[in-house]
Design a protein around this motif. Structure first.
Motif, PDB file in Angstrom:
ATOM      1  N   VAL A 359       0.847  -1.184   0.000  1.00 18.57           N
ATOM      2  CA  VAL A 359       0.000   0.000   0.000  1.00 18.57           C
ATOM      3  C   VAL A 359       0.889   1.244   0.000  1.00 18.57           C
ATOM      4  O   VAL A 359       1.884   1.301   0.733  1.00 18.57           O
ATOM      5  N   ALA A 360       0.549   2.227  -0.825  1.00 20.72           N
ATOM      6  CA  ALA A 360       1.294   3.492  -0.851  1.00 20.72           C
ATOM      7  C   ALA A 360       0.835   4.334   0.344  1.00 20.72           C
ATOM      8  O   ALA A 360      -0.225   4.964   0.302  1.00 20.72           O
ATOM      9  N   VAL A 361       1.619   4.340   1.400  1.00 22.72           N
ATOM     10  CA  VAL A 361       1.259   5.028   2.644  1.00 22.72           C
ATOM     11  C   VAL A 361       1.984   6.369   2.707  1.00 22.72           C
ATOM     12  O   VAL A 361       3.213   6.431   2.576  1.00 22.72           O
ATOM     13  N   SER A 362       1.212   7.421   2.905  1.00 17.30           N
ATOM     14  CA  SER A 362       1.772   8.765   3.056  1.00 17.30           C
ATOM     15  C   SER A 362       1.261   9.373   4.342  1.00 17.30           C
ATOM     16  O   SER A 362       0.063   9.275   4.650  1.00 17.30           O
ATOM     17  N   ILE A 363       2.144  10.006   5.089  1.00 16.31           N
ATOM     18  CA  ILE A 363       1.768  10.698   6.324  1.00 16.31           C
ATOM     19  C   ILE A 363       2.223  12.150   6.200  1.00 16.31           C
ATOM     20  O   ILE A 363       3.390  12.423   5.903  1.00 16.31           O
ATOM     21  N   ILE A 364       1.291  13.065   6.422  1.00 16.53           N
ATOM     22  CA  ILE A 364       1.586  14.495   6.332  1.00 16.53           C
ATOM     23  C   ILE A 364       1.503  15.089   7.728  1.00 16.53           C
ATOM     24  O   ILE A 364       0.462  15.013   8.386  1.00 16.53           O
ATOM     25  N   VAL A 365       2.609  15.659   8.180  1.00 18.81           N
ATOM     26  CA  VAL A 365       2.675  16.264   9.508  1.00 18.81           C
ATOM     27  C   VAL A 365       3.266  17.665   9.375  1.00 18.81           C
ATOM     28  O   VAL A 365       3.991  17.952   8.408  1.00 18.81           O
ATOM     29  N   VAL A 390       7.130   4.020   4.205  1.00 21.97           N
ATOM     30  CA  VAL A 390       6.127   5.069   4.374  1.00 21.97           C
ATOM     31  C   VAL A 390       6.717   6.402   3.925  1.00 21.97           C
ATOM     32  O   VAL A 390       7.847   6.742   4.299  1.00 21.97           O
ATOM     33  N   ALA A 391       5.953   7.158   3.144  1.00 24.42           N
ATOM     34  CA  ALA A 391       6.381   8.492   2.726  1.00 24.42           C
ATOM     35  C   ALA A 391       5.927   9.513   3.762  1.00 24.42           C
ATOM     36  O   ALA A 391       4.755   9.542   4.144  1.00 24.42           O
ATOM     37  N   ILE A 392       6.853  10.332   4.230  1.00 19.65           N
ATOM     38  CA  ILE A 392       6.546  11.363   5.223  1.00 19.65           C
ATOM     39  C   ILE A 392       6.735  12.728   4.578  1.00 19.65           C
ATOM     40  O   ILE A 392       7.774  13.010   3.957  1.00 19.65           O
ATOM     41  N   HIS A 393       5.729  13.569   4.723  1.00 17.98           N
ATOM     42  CA  HIS A 393       5.752  14.916   4.159  1.00 17.98           C
ATOM     43  C   HIS A 393       5.666  15.932   5.291  1.00 17.98           C
ATOM     44  O   HIS A 393       4.781  15.837   6.144  1.00 17.98           O
ATOM     45  N   LEU A 394       6.579  16.889   5.289  1.00 18.50           N
ATOM     46  CA  LEU A 394       6.623  17.917   6.331  1.00 18.50           C
ATOM     47  C   LEU A 394       5.972  19.188   5.804  1.00 18.50           C
ATOM     48  O   LEU A 394       6.525  19.876   4.933  1.00 18.50           O
TER      49      LEU A 394
END
Length: 483
Positions: A359-365, A390-394
């Motif tokens: 699954v393409a998991v992205s977390i935006i914080v 997991v892709a993390i976006h700041l």
């Protein structure tokens, strides 16, 4: 025995005694170890903190009232089911959606209702202006509850609308958390509302006596507005104008989203807010239902929604189980937004597992948050997530405060709960689980705008951070179960 020896002996007796109590209470292993470490390394102070906030203790009277309210909720849904209002065409959804509905019904007593209409709003100025306008048009009742209310800017237009509504005979009730809105409670706006005839109460007030009968850091984190029993709002936004709220915190303006709903889902949201009011006032539930105009609303749209209230005394782990089930339901994509990322072990494993199964998991914080300790604790989880893919976006354009999960643009979670242990275990939250591609697609588009205003966190760059940063993050993580 001299004083120092006596003090040391008493300290270790406290360590042993509280250690036994922690073991017998059977909290999560990380929580148990964190508390035992704190009690051991901070003589007397650690024991005092544990006795004040170490357990999910609530006032016995409040616990009894919550149980009674849960019975009221179940009767409400039984009546709705008899009238066909909760009918949902589950054949039009994935099997996972029906399972989520069953899970919420069994653990929380709340089922999905069909036929609601929604408007997703991400412009705070528009939200505040629309709220003020709809309160101006209210005919019978306004029911509001928020974690934070802060004076200044467009938030004051909502206050003036309430004053005018009360003046023309509209029943207005406002419930605001005693700690989250502490500066507001010290100002003159609560007195102005009361003088105008608005009923205003602090939620979960604190005091010396209350600290002996229940935890004082349990907070009402909900954000609900119900107007005339026909329109409801919920989401991440407090009653604040971000241009004025915490302007000196160095994190930029808070970025939120709210949803305006009509139709059957208004009833469950109103029931949550009415229940919270009753817990603080002990007003008869029948009087509250009548004055708030609570009823089983007919269909206004095609969206199927499930309102999940959570908090100590209401559910042991209902919200957590719903989050885990939604994450497990994702097959292609999972996108998460949260201002505070302090997951418990099960959520961390679920996110890593989703990425691990493709699954393409992205977390935006947000790049910056208003709590230094939480910032470092959140960052301690980045490596675990990045290693799993997991892709993390700041997010760089302010403090992203929207709390959402979208699975495959078909199902979504939206509301007040952060992906952190406080929201899961300590706060009173309200969350919508939405089984509708139209809502999920619109929310996913909003998440895309957040990603566009973010910088991707690259695993290589993150691995190169200073050792002192790593140590501080890991130290904060040790006490993250207590945050």
């Amino acid at each position: 025995m001299d004083f120092i020896s006596l003090s040391v002996s008493v300290h270790w007796l406290l360590v042993i005694g509280i250690g036994i109590r922690v073991i017998m209470k059977r909290p999560e292993a990380g929580v148990a170890l964190a508390w035992m470490l704190l009690v051991a390394v901070v003589p007397y102070g650690g024991a005092l903190v544990y006795l004040l906030i170490g357990e999910r203790r609530i006032d016995p009277r409040r616990e009894r009232e919550i149980k009674a309210l849960q019975q009221d909720y179940r009767r409400l849904f039984d009546t709705a089911r008899e009238q066909g209002i909760t009918d949902v065409d589950w054949l039009s959804h994935s099997p996972a959606a029906k399972q989520l509905d069953t899970l919420g019904g069994n653990l929380v007593g709340s089922h999905a209702v069909g036929g609601s209409a929604f408007q997703l709003k991400s412009d705070t100025a528009e939200v505040l202006a629309t709220l003020a306008s709809e309160i101006d048009a209210a005919k019978t009742s306004v029911l509001m509850e928020f974690y934070i209310w802060a004076e200044g800017g467009a938030a004051d237009t909502v206050l003036e609308a309430l004053i005018m509504a009360a003046g023309r005979g509209v029943s207005c009730r406002v419930l605001v958390d005693a700690i989250g809105a502490r500066p507001w409670w010290k100002g003159d706006q609560p007195a102005r509302l009361r003088a105008a005839g608005v009923e205003v109460r602090p939620a979960l007030p604190v005091g010396l006596f209350r600290s002996f009968v229940g935890r004082t850091d349990l907070r009402l984190h909900r954000k609900i507005v119900v107007i005339d029993g026909e329109i409801a709002w919920t989401g991440s936004m407090n009653l604040v104008d971000p241009r004025f709220f915490k302007a000196d915190a160095g994190v930029g303006e808070w970025v939120d989203a709210m949803v305006r709903v009509e139709g059957p889902i208004v009833g469950p949201l109103a029931a949550i807010a009415i229940g919270d009011w009753r817990l603080e006032t002990n007003e008869p539930i029948a009087d509250l239902v009548k004055s708030a105009g609570l009823r089983l609303n007919p269909a206004r749209g095609t969206t199927d929604m499930q309102a999940i209230p959570s908090g100590p005394g209401q559910s042991v782990d209902g919200l957590l189980q719903m989050m885990l089930a939604l994450i497990a339901a994702a097959r292609e994509e999972l996108v998460v937004t949260t201002p505070y990322l302090v997951p418990d072990a099960s959520l961390l494993r679920a996110l890593r597992g989703a990425a691990g199964r493709g699954v393409a998991v992205s977390i935006i914080v947000p790049e910056r948050v208003d709590s230094i300790l939480t910032r470092y604790a959140s960052r301690s989880y980045f490596e675990d997530l990045l290693d799993a893919g997991v892709a993390i976006h700041l997010y760089r354009d302010g403090l992203l405060h929207t709390k959402s999960i979208v699975a495959d643009s078909k199902m979504a979670m939206f509301g007040t709960a952060n992906i952190d242990m406080r929201s899961i275990w300590l706060n009173y939250e309200d969350v919508l689980f939405v089984y509708d591609p139209a809502f999920s697609t619109e929310l996913r588009a909003l998440q895309a705008t957040y990603i566009e205003a973010s910088d991707p966190l690259l695993p290589g760059d993150w691995a190169d951070r200073a050792t002192t940063e790593r140590f501080t993050e890991n130290a904060a993580r040790l006490i993250s179960p207590l945050l």
